[in-house]
Motif scaffolding. Structure first.
Motif, PDB file in Angstrom:
ATOM      1  N   TYR A  81       0.857  -1.181   0.000  1.00 14.15           N
ATOM      2  CA  TYR A  81       0.000   0.000   0.000  1.00 14.15           C
ATOM      3  C   TYR A  81       0.891   1.229   0.000  1.00 14.15           C
ATOM      4  CZ  TYR A  81      -3.462   3.507   1.158  1.00 14.15           C
ATOM      5  OH  TYR A  81      -4.262   4.618   1.104  1.00 14.15           O
ATOM      6  N   ARG A  82       0.607   2.174  -0.883  1.00 14.25           N
ATOM      7  CA  ARG A  82       1.329   3.440  -0.938  1.00 14.25           C
ATOM      8  C   ARG A  82       0.359   4.564  -0.604  1.00 14.25           C
ATOM      9  NH1 ARG A  82       4.664   0.336  -0.595  1.00 14.25           N
ATOM     10  NH2 ARG A  82       6.566  -0.005  -1.833  1.00 14.25           N
ATOM     11  N   ASN A  83       0.724   5.380   0.351  1.00 14.07           N
ATOM     12  CA  ASN A  83      -0.122   6.486   0.782  1.00 14.07           C
ATOM     13  C   ASN A  83       0.084   7.665  -0.167  1.00 14.07           C
ATOM     14  OD1 ASN A  83      -1.963   7.779   2.453  1.00 14.07           O
ATOM     15  ND2 ASN A  83      -0.361   8.682   3.734  1.00 14.07           N
ATOM     16  N   ARG A  84      -0.923   7.936  -0.979  1.00 13.94           N
ATOM     17  CA  ARG A  84      -0.852   9.036  -1.941  1.00 13.94           C
ATOM     18  C   ARG A  84      -1.961  10.016  -1.596  1.00 13.94           C
ATOM     19  NH1 ARG A  84       1.255   4.680  -5.108  1.00 13.94           N
ATOM     20  NH2 ARG A  84       3.271   5.337  -5.987  1.00 13.94           N
ATOM     21  N   VAL A  85      -1.581  11.081  -0.912  1.00 13.59           N
ATOM     22  CA  VAL A  85      -2.527  12.049  -0.365  1.00 13.59           C
ATOM     23  C   VAL A  85      -2.782  13.151  -1.389  1.00 13.59           C
ATOM     24  CG1 VAL A  85      -2.919  13.714   1.490  1.00 13.59           C
ATOM     25  CG2 VAL A  85      -1.761  11.541   1.976  1.00 13.59           C
ATOM     26  N   LYS A  86      -4.030  13.574  -1.477  1.00 12.68           N
ATOM     27  CA  LYS A  86      -4.396  14.725  -2.300  1.00 12.68           C
ATOM     28  C   LYS A  86      -4.876  15.852  -1.393  1.00 12.68           C
ATOM     29  CE  LYS A  86      -3.516  12.123  -5.776  1.00 12.68           C
ATOM     30  NZ  LYS A  86      -2.203  12.249  -6.442  1.00 12.68           N
ATOM     31  N   SER A  87      -4.865  17.068  -1.926  1.00 16.74           N
ATOM     32  CA  SER A  87      -5.319  18.217  -1.157  1.00 16.74           C
ATOM     33  C   SER A  87      -6.160  19.129  -2.039  1.00 16.74           C
ATOM     34  CB  SER A  87      -4.135  19.011  -0.588  1.00 16.74           C
ATOM     35  OG  SER A  87      -4.592  20.152   0.132  1.00 16.74           O
ATOM     36  N   THR A  88      -7.362  19.454  -1.555  1.00 16.91           N
ATOM     37  CA  THR A  88      -8.192  20.448  -2.229  1.00 16.91           C
ATOM     38  C   THR A  88      -7.870  21.812  -1.630  1.00 16.91           C
ATOM     39  OG1 THR A  88      -9.969  18.889  -2.706  1.00 16.91           O
ATOM     40  CG2 THR A  88     -10.551  21.222  -2.659  1.00 16.91           C
ATOM     41  N   SER A  89      -7.417  22.730  -2.479  1.00 18.93           N
ATOM     42  CA  SER A  89      -7.025  24.060  -2.018  1.00 18.93           C
ATOM     43  C   SER A  89      -7.301  25.072  -3.127  1.00 18.93           C
ATOM     44  CB  SER A  89      -5.529  24.083  -1.656  1.00 18.93           C
ATOM     45  OG  SER A  89      -5.122  25.379  -1.271  1.00 18.93           O
ATOM     46  N   GLN A  90      -7.971  26.145  -2.755  1.00 19.81           N
ATOM     47  CA  GLN A  90      -8.222  27.256  -3.682  1.00 19.81           C
ATOM     48  C   GLN A  90      -8.885  26.777  -4.976  1.00 19.81           C
ATOM     49  OE1 GLN A  90      -4.504  29.395  -4.160  1.00 19.81           O
ATOM     50  NE2 GLN A  90      -4.175  29.532  -1.944  1.00 19.81           N
ATOM     51  N   GLY A  91      -9.801  25.809  -4.824  1.00 17.31           N
ATOM     52  CA  GLY A  91     -10.585  25.367  -5.967  1.00 17.31           C
ATOM     53  C   GLY A  91      -9.920  24.359  -6.873  1.00 17.31           C
ATOM     54  N   GLN A  92      -8.777  23.818  -6.470  1.00  9.66           N
ATOM     55  CA  GLN A  92      -8.103  22.808  -7.264  1.00  9.66           C
ATOM     56  C   GLN A  92      -7.691  21.630  -6.376  1.00  9.66           C
ATOM     57  OE1 GLN A  92      -5.285  23.982 -10.477  1.00  9.66           O
ATOM     58  NE2 GLN A  92      -5.273  25.967  -9.458  1.00  9.66           N
ATOM     59  N   VAL A  93      -7.402  20.498  -7.022  1.00 11.90           N
ATOM     60  CA  VAL A  93      -6.894  19.325  -6.319  1.00 11.90           C
ATOM     61  C   VAL A  93      -5.417  19.170  -6.653  1.00 11.90           C
ATOM     62  CG1 VAL A  93      -7.046  16.826  -6.057  1.00 11.90           C
ATOM     63  CG2 VAL A  93      -9.132  18.168  -6.331  1.00 11.90           C
ATOM     64  N   PHE A  94      -4.598  19.066  -5.621  1.00 15.06           N
ATOM     65  CA  PHE A  94      -3.153  18.957  -5.766  1.00 15.06           C
ATOM     66  C   PHE A  94      -2.666  17.657  -5.127  1.00 15.06           C
ATOM     67  CE2 PHE A  94      -4.133  23.483  -5.722  1.00 15.06           C
ATOM     68  CZ  PHE A  94      -3.396  23.968  -6.787  1.00 15.06           C
ATOM     69  N   SER A  95      -1.429  17.301  -5.469  1.00 13.11           N
ATOM     70  CA  SER A  95      -0.783  16.117  -4.920  1.00 13.11           C
ATOM     71  C   SER A  95       0.112  16.505  -3.755  1.00 13.11           C
ATOM     72  CB  SER A  95       0.047  15.449  -6.023  1.00 13.11           C
ATOM     73  OG  SER A  95       0.783  14.361  -5.511  1.00 13.11           O
ATOM     74  N   LEU A  96       0.032  15.717  -2.675  1.00 16.73           N
ATOM     75  CA  LEU A  96       0.920  15.902  -1.523  1.00 16.73           C
ATOM     76  C   LEU A  96       1.717  14.625  -1.294  1.00 16.73           C
ATOM     77  CD1 LEU A  96      -1.286  17.761   1.137  1.00 16.73           C
ATOM     78  CD2 LEU A  96       0.440  18.739  -0.376  1.00 16.73           C
ATOM     79  N   PRO A  97       2.912  14.723  -0.683  1.00 11.22           N
ATOM     80  CA  PRO A  97       3.569  15.962  -0.285  1.00 11.22           C
ATOM     81  C   PRO A  97       3.921  16.822  -1.499  1.00 11.22           C
ATOM     82  CG  PRO A  97       5.088  14.125  -0.131  1.00 11.22           C
ATOM     83  CD  PRO A  97       3.746  13.538  -0.425  1.00 11.22           C
ATOM     84  N   ILE A  98       4.228  18.096  -1.252  1.00  8.94           N
ATOM     85  CA  ILE A  98       4.565  18.993  -2.356  1.00  8.94           C
ATOM     86  C   ILE A  98       5.684  18.371  -3.181  1.00  8.94           C
ATOM     87  CG2 ILE A  98       5.576  21.230  -2.930  1.00  8.94           C
ATOM     88  CD1 ILE A  98       4.148  22.375  -0.475  1.00  8.94           C
ATOM     89  N   ASN A  99       5.395  18.189  -4.474  1.00  8.69           N
ATOM     90  CA  ASN A  99       6.379  17.609  -5.385  1.00  8.69           C
ATOM     91  C   ASN A  99       6.397  18.420  -6.672  1.00  8.69           C
ATOM     92  OD1 ASN A  99       4.378  16.356  -7.280  1.00  8.69           O
ATOM     93  ND2 ASN A  99       3.845  15.197  -5.422  1.00  8.69           N
ATOM     94  N   LEU A 100       7.136  17.951  -7.653  1.00 11.45           N
ATOM     95  CA  LEU A 100       7.308  18.724  -8.879  1.00 11.45           C
ATOM     96  C   LEU A 100       5.977  18.962  -9.589  1.00 11.45           C
ATOM     97  CD1 LEU A 100       9.352  20.140 -10.665  1.00 11.45           C
ATOM     98  CD2 LEU A 100       9.819  17.958 -11.800  1.00 11.45           C
ATOM     99  N   HIS A 101       5.084  17.959  -9.538  1.00 11.87           N
ATOM    100  CA  HIS A 101       3.758  18.142 -10.129  1.00 11.87           C
ATOM    101  C   HIS A 101       2.981  19.230  -9.395  1.00 11.87           C
ATOM    102  CE1 HIS A 101      -0.256  16.150 -11.613  1.00 11.87           C
ATOM    103  NE2 HIS A 101       0.009  17.307 -12.197  1.00 11.87           N
TER     104      HIS A 101
END
Length: 383
Positions: A81-101
């Motif tokens: 299992y790999r923990n791949r967290v997303k974050s909804t912020s300012q109306g968009q969905v981003f990938s966490l932890p902060i990475n190049l994407h």
């Protein structure tokens, strides 16, 4: 001669230490006030959907400790299992932890790793050379824009205070990556127990030398009735809170249900301060090898822990550390008791660290007994 030992708490600490001592021939009693074993990592099947629910919030196993990994796998099969967290912020969905994407998406760029590294260095507040607070650490790390999008609001909700009041060390757990790796953890071993944590802990406790009593209170005044007590409850609770209560944050879970796939991932953070909850967890995604049409989700919110709440995160601010020191001094006078685990040592502990300390504590207790020495009061120094 076998000692009569009691484990107060049927979570990871009590189960693992109890097993070590039982295998060495001692008579172990385990008590817990709850109706189940495994403490806060308790999992159970939802009867309507079949989803394996992490009842007290998600617990993801990750470690670099080969012995601990082999230990848990000897009681339960762990699947990748790999923990791949997303974050909804300012109306968009981003990938966490902060990475190049995350960086490229947030700033509308297509930077390569070296370009992004230089770009973030320029965003960072280079006047902060010795960050003391969470906010200073973030500003010196990633600059104001990323800080406010992903850390400021989330942290205020999680800890109930301004990031200017939190120590810089809180942020050191959060990496920034200049590649497209969105695996939340760095550890060599990562996985989830195929059938949940509760069956694993039940198997650890399944030994003829261990007697388990659930829905059972333990009165510290009866400690003298045992050769030794291992206490994994709140440190201040052992002394009936006589010096005051140590501060914790607790969690509230608002359960809701849906058909199909509601959010497409296990964990979705909400970084905006005007969203009242910190994250939504969709539990069936914690077992990606299973298929379920129905879905069970939690909206998770943090708040100050009251007397009747479950303590989750020790606050460990200046006032709490001062009170903690007083309790450590008080504990030094206790006889035949060892304080263990997250609550007993008032520290935030991942599961693998809890198990490692429990294995070491059991071994240390056996060695002290064999040498005729008094075992240490703390499995690990809380200070």
């Amino acid at each position: 001669m076998a000692d009569k030992v009691i484990m107060v708490g049927a979570g990871l600490s009590g189960a693992v230490i109890g097993r070590v001592l039982a295998e060495a021939g001692h008579a172990v009693t385990v008590v817990d006030t709850r109706a189940h074993v495994a403490g806060n990592c308790h999992t159970q099947r939802d009867p309507d959907t079949g989803v394996l629910v992490h009842v007290y919030g998600p617990h993801i196993f990750h470690t670099d400790d080969t012995q601990v990994w082999d230990y848990v796998n000897s009681f339960e099969t762990f699947l990748p299992y790999r923990n791949r967290v997303k974050s909804t912020s300012q109306g968009q969905v981003f990938s966490l932890p902060i990475n190049l994407h995350t960086i490229n998406q947030f700033f509308g760029r297509t930077m390569r790793p070296d370009e992004a590294r230089a770009f973030i260095a320029a965003q960072a507040d280079q006047t902060i050379t010795n960050p003391q607070t969470f906010e200073e650490q973030a500003l010196a790390f990633v600059g104001r824009d990323l800080y406010e999008a992903f850390f400021k609001g989330y942290t205020e909700k999680q800890w109930g205070c301004s990031p200017t009041d939190l120590p810089a060390s809180v942020l050191k757990r959060l990496p920034v990556r200049f590649n497209y790796d969105d695996n939340y953890f760095f550890h060599k071993y990562q996985g989830m127990p195929q059938n949940g944590y509760t069956p694993m802990v039940a198997r650890i406790l399944d030994h003829p030398g261990i007697d388990v009593h659930l829905e059972t209170e333990f009165d510290p005044d009866t400690a003298k009735d045992w050769d030794h007590v291992f206490w994994s409850g709140p440190l201040d609770g052992y002394f009936n809170y006589k010096l005051g209560r140590l501060g914790y944050r607790t969690l509230d879970f608002e359960e809701f249900r849906a058909e199909g796939d509601w959010q497409g991932c296990a964990v979705m953070n909400y970084g905006d301060a005007d969203v009242p909850y910190t994250r939504i967890t969709e539990h069936k995604h914690f077992a990606p090898w299973e298929e379920h049409q129905g879905s069970v989700l939690y909206r998770e919110s943090a708040r100050a822990c009251g007397e009747d709440d479950i303590p989750y995160y020790p606050i460990r601010m200046v006032a709490e550390k001062a009170l903690l020191r007083d309790y450590v001094d008080l504990a030094a006078s206790a006889r035949n008791v060892t304080f263990v685990g997250r609550l007993g040592t008032y520290r935030y502990l991942d599961m693998d660290v809890t198990i490692r300390e429990a294995l070491d504590t059991g071994a240390a207790w056996l060695a002290a007994r064999a040498a005729g020495h008094q075992p240490p009061v703390f499995s690990k120094d809380p200070l």
